[in-house]
Write an enzyme that holds these catalytic residues in place. Structure first.
Site, PDB file in Angstrom:
ATOM      1  CB  CYS A 101      39.096  38.317  30.918  1.00  0.00           C
ATOM      2  SG  CYS A 101      38.218  39.361  29.563  1.00  0.00           S
ATOM      3  CE  LYS A 141      45.408  42.689  35.499  1.00  0.00           C
ATOM      4  NZ  LYS A 141      43.747  42.422  35.659  1.00  0.00           N
TER       5      LYS A 141
END
Length: 329
Positions: A101, A141
């Site tokens: 993020c 991720k």
């Protein structure tokens, strides 16, 4: 493809996206071909402090399996505890760690892509989540690195594989790039060639052809769709057809797309109440109208939605007055 012992029915995954991948949108995407859906990212700290507003984020839909919960945080002890809570509360088959993020309030706090600045801590976080997850597969991720001068994806992905992570999703951009420029598919291919665990490609998949190209070019095991599905969950059905060598189905007419949007907002209202669902519907409905000529008036109306009655009234107007743009000859 498999993630640990979990078999995904299709190689298409829905990315975890804050404010987007709620239970309602995930249901629509799954119906259209998503093989695995992920919740919006969940704060490990919020789980550890038993924040009641966070638990609903992890609620899965009926039959929403396989599915994953994505956790973000950088304190190993808290991440371990949060993994245990997430596994128990959600019943998800996969726990994913957010190391990608780029939003400043997340990354500048050391969470998300902030972990790319401290590989030792990133690995400690992964070890902690693996402990907390028990026999539930853990995925990560990540992005290429903080900036182009500190590309860490090679060593980090290798280290994560050695720790026991079940799969890696790589977004081919740095934190500093945010969503600008072009995703680096070469880096994804490099990681795929270096690892034995599944690698999921992410970045710049906006059409069915993009999904085929990224899989072919990188050799990745799966592809994670993100911004390409904003207002366009049919990208899953189209991409799946293209990957399987079938004829790509056309987009449904605008009236049918509006009906899908309405159903999404109705499902959301059942789970989070009409008021919140309708406030969140404003951006989603505007996305559904992207590319439609003369939609400005209705987009302005959408920005004022507060009730489902507003949704129905606006939808009737759109279906009466707007049409799909003519297709190119």
């Amino acid at each position: 493809m498999h993630i640990g012992p979990i078999q995904l029915p299709t190689p298409l995954l829905l990315a975890p996206m804050a404010g987007v991948t709620d239970i309602a949108f995930r249901q629509i995407c799954r119906e259209l071909g998503a093989g695995c859906t992920f919740t919006e990212m969940v704060s490990a700290k919020a789980l550890c402090y038993q924040d009641k507003k966070t638990l609903p984020l992890m609620k899965l839909g009926e039959g929403e399996h396989p599915a994953g919960v994505q956790l973000f945080g950088s304190d190993p002890a808290c991440m371990e505890q949060a993994a245990g809570i997430a596994k128990e509360v959600s019943g998800a088959e996969i726990l994913d760690i957010n190391m990608g993020c780029p939003v400043p309030k997340i990354a500048n706090n050391g969470d998300g892509s902030g972990l790319l600045k401290d590989l030792d801590k990133a690995c400690r976080v992964a070890e902690a989540v693996l402990r907390g997850a028990g026999d539930t597969p853990v995925t990560v991720k990540l992005r290429l690195g903080w900036d182009k001068g500190s590309l860490v994806y090679r060593e980090l992905s290798k280290a994560l594989e050695e720790l026991g992570v079940a799969a890696i999703t790589l977004h081919g951009r740095t934190k500093v790039q945010m969503y600008a420029g072009t995703a680096n598919w070469d880096a994804i291919r490099e990681v795929k060639q270096a690892l034995t665990i599944p690698v999921i490609a992410n970045g710049d998949v906006f059409s069915a052809q993009d999904a085929v190209r990224i899989l072919r070019y990188t050799g990745a095991d799966g592809v994670m769709l993100a911004r390409g599905v904003f207002g366009n969950p049919w990208l899953f059905a189209q991409a799946l057809a293209a990957i399987e060598g079938r004829e790509i189905p056309p987009m449904p007419p605008l009236a049918a797309r509006c009906d899908t949007a309405v159903r999404q907002f109705q499902i959301a209202a059942q789970h989070k109440g009409e008021r919140i669902a309708c406030l969140e519907a404003r951006k989603h409905y505007a996305w559904y109208l992207k590319g439609i000529p003369h939609a400005a008036y209705w987009k302005a109306e959408i920005s004022k939605i507060t009730t489902l009655e507003d949704v129905y009234r606006i939808t009737a107007g759109i279906q009466r007055e707007l049409r799909d743009p003519p297709q190119g000859t």
